[in-house]
Design a protein around this motif. Sequence first.
Motif, PDB file in Angstrom:
ATOM      1  N   ARG A  70       0.836  -1.214   0.000  1.00 20.49           N
ATOM      2  CA  ARG A  70       0.000   0.000   0.000  1.00 20.49           C
ATOM      3  C   ARG A  70       0.864   1.255   0.000  1.00 20.49           C
ATOM      4  O   ARG A  70       0.575   2.217  -0.713  1.00 20.49           O
ATOM      5  CB  ARG A  70      -0.968  -0.030   1.182  1.00 20.49           C
ATOM      6  CG  ARG A  70      -2.081  -1.071   1.006  1.00 20.49           C
ATOM      7  CD  ARG A  70      -3.130  -0.995   2.100  1.00 20.49           C
ATOM      8  NE  ARG A  70      -2.610  -1.207   3.430  1.00 20.49           N
ATOM      9  CZ  ARG A  70      -2.462  -2.404   4.012  1.00 20.49           C
ATOM     10  NH1 ARG A  70      -2.800  -3.517   3.365  1.00 20.49           N
ATOM     11  NH2 ARG A  70      -1.985  -2.492   5.237  1.00 20.49           N
TER      12      ARG A  70
ATOM     13  N   LEU B 222       0.373   4.046  -2.696  1.00 17.96           N
ATOM     14  CA  LEU B 222      -0.482   5.145  -2.236  1.00 17.96           C
ATOM     15  C   LEU B 222       0.275   6.403  -1.817  1.00 17.96           C
ATOM     16  O   LEU B 222      -0.284   7.494  -1.845  1.00 17.96           O
ATOM     17  CB  LEU B 222      -1.367   4.666  -1.081  1.00 17.96           C
ATOM     18  CG  LEU B 222      -2.301   3.503  -1.416  1.00 17.96           C
ATOM     19  CD1 LEU B 222      -3.061   3.047  -0.171  1.00 17.96           C
ATOM     20  CD2 LEU B 222      -3.253   3.864  -2.537  1.00 17.96           C
TER      21      LEU B 222
ATOM     22  N   ALA C 231      -1.012  10.313  -2.396  1.00 20.26           N
ATOM     23  CA  ALA C 231      -1.253  11.214  -1.270  1.00 20.26           C
ATOM     24  C   ALA C 231      -0.342  12.436  -1.318  1.00 20.26           C
ATOM     25  O   ALA C 231      -0.798  13.568  -1.122  1.00 20.26           O
ATOM     26  CB  ALA C 231      -1.057  10.464   0.058  1.00 20.26           C
TER      27      ALA C 231
ATOM     28  N   ASP D 188     -12.559   9.196  -4.488  1.00 19.06           N
ATOM     29  CA  ASP D 188     -12.275   8.708  -3.141  1.00 19.06           C
ATOM     30  C   ASP D 188     -11.952   7.214  -3.146  1.00 19.06           C
ATOM     31  O   ASP D 188     -11.810   6.597  -2.094  1.00 19.06           O
ATOM     32  CB  ASP D 188     -13.437   9.010  -2.197  1.00 19.06           C
ATOM     33  CG  ASP D 188     -14.723   8.303  -2.586  1.00 19.06           C
ATOM     34  OD1 ASP D 188     -14.803   7.748  -3.693  1.00 19.06           O
ATOM     35  OD2 ASP D 188     -15.656   8.304  -1.763  1.00 19.06           O
ATOM     36  N   THR D 189     -11.804   6.639  -4.341  1.00 23.69           N
ATOM     37  CA  THR D 189     -11.447   5.226  -4.463  1.00 23.69           C
ATOM     38  C   THR D 189     -10.260   5.058  -5.407  1.00 23.69           C
ATOM     39  O   THR D 189      -9.935   5.954  -6.184  1.00 23.69           O
ATOM     40  CB  THR D 189     -12.623   4.388  -5.026  1.00 23.69           C
ATOM     41  OG1 THR D 189     -12.934   4.855  -6.338  1.00 23.69           O
ATOM     42  CG2 THR D 189     -13.846   4.462  -4.135  1.00 23.69           C
ATOM     43  N   VAL D 190      -9.634   3.902  -5.303  1.00 28.43           N
ATOM     44  CA  VAL D 190      -8.625   3.477  -6.274  1.00 28.43           C
ATOM     45  C   VAL D 190      -9.061   2.119  -6.793  1.00 28.43           C
ATOM     46  O   VAL D 190      -9.791   1.393  -6.119  1.00 28.43           O
ATOM     47  CB  VAL D 190      -7.200   3.378  -5.680  1.00 28.43           C
ATOM     48  CG1 VAL D 190      -6.648   4.740  -5.335  1.00 28.43           C
ATOM     49  CG2 VAL D 190      -7.161   2.462  -4.487  1.00 28.43           C
TER      50      VAL D 190
ATOM     51  N   LEU E  18     -10.068   5.054  -0.438  1.00 26.46           N
ATOM     52  CA  LEU E  18      -8.820   5.578   0.109  1.00 26.46           C
ATOM     53  C   LEU E  18      -8.924   5.789   1.618  1.00 26.46           C
ATOM     54  O   LEU E  18      -7.946   5.598   2.338  1.00 26.46           O
ATOM     55  CB  LEU E  18      -8.434   6.881  -0.595  1.00 26.46           C
ATOM     56  CG  LEU E  18      -7.955   6.699  -2.031  1.00 26.46           C
ATOM     57  CD1 LEU E  18      -7.850   8.045  -2.730  1.00 26.46           C
ATOM     58  CD2 LEU E  18      -6.625   5.962  -2.073  1.00 26.46           C
TER      59      LEU E  18
ATOM     60  N   GLN F 122      -7.538   3.039   3.858  1.00 25.25           N
ATOM     61  CA  GLN F 122      -6.114   2.706   3.767  1.00 25.25           C
ATOM     62  C   GLN F 122      -5.336   3.534   4.787  1.00 25.25           C
ATOM     63  O   GLN F 122      -5.151   4.735   4.600  1.00 25.25           O
ATOM     64  CB  GLN F 122      -5.583   2.971   2.355  1.00 25.25           C
ATOM     65  CG  GLN F 122      -6.458   2.494   1.201  1.00 25.25           C
ATOM     66  CD  GLN F 122      -6.909   1.063   1.291  1.00 25.25           C
ATOM     67  OE1 GLN F 122      -6.110   0.162   1.497  1.00 25.25           O
ATOM     68  NE2 GLN F 122      -8.218   0.838   1.126  1.00 25.25           N
TER      69      GLN F 122
ATOM     70  N   TYR G  99      -2.493   5.665   3.350  1.00 24.40           N
ATOM     71  CA  TYR G  99      -2.938   6.834   2.601  1.00 24.40           C
ATOM     72  C   TYR G  99      -3.343   7.948   3.570  1.00 24.40           C
ATOM     73  O   TYR G  99      -2.973   9.109   3.374  1.00 24.40           O
ATOM     74  CB  TYR G  99      -4.109   6.495   1.670  1.00 24.40           C
ATOM     75  CG  TYR G  99      -4.643   7.726   0.983  1.00 24.40           C
ATOM     76  CD1 TYR G  99      -4.017   8.235  -0.141  1.00 24.40           C
ATOM     77  CD2 TYR G  99      -5.741   8.418   1.492  1.00 24.40           C
ATOM     78  CE1 TYR G  99      -4.471   9.389  -0.751  1.00 24.40           C
ATOM     79  CE2 TYR G  99      -6.201   9.575   0.887  1.00 24.40           C
ATOM     80  CZ  TYR G  99      -5.562  10.054  -0.236  1.00 24.40           C
ATOM     81  OH  TYR G  99      -6.006  11.201  -0.824  1.00 24.40           O
TER      82      TYR G  99
END
Length: 159
Positions: free
Chosen positions: A49, A53, A57, A73-75, A89, A92, A95
């Motif tokens: 991650r 990420l 960020a 707001d997602t990956v 996100l 995580q 993140y």
Amino acid sequence: MRLFRSTKSMAQAEVMKAASLLAPMLDLDEPEQVAVLQSHGFGEGEAWRLINLLPIAFSRPVLEKLGVSNFSDTVEAVGQNGKVVRAKLEHQPEYLGAIKLAREHYARGVMDHNVFKRIVLSASEIDAVSNALNAGYDICGAAVATVLNGKEVAGHLIR
């Protein structure tokens, strides 16, 4: 009834440690980066991650300053089985810790700026916005969404 889900962010010191380790090895392949992070105490999932990420960020405050105002707001990532994995996100921890650190650094310079810059410049979102600007496009109000490359990371995203 749905219970409120709260994810604790990774501690600032841990994000800084990961960033300092990652910055000089961004040209290595992802399994090598994961191995280095694991040799310094990060878990396998954390390492995957972090390498995927942290650039997202760290690039956010820079992109916002350039005029980008809408972020997914997602990956998404394609898993080993070929299926798309979508993760928020906000779930995580890496993140969450990284975005907090990035905003603080961008405002007050709390970490090594060369490390910050190296990671920011590795973000595909920075490349895309830079290409748009170089082509003469106005990016004020633009939107950015991210798809992660590599099949390994999909199994480590927290859904």
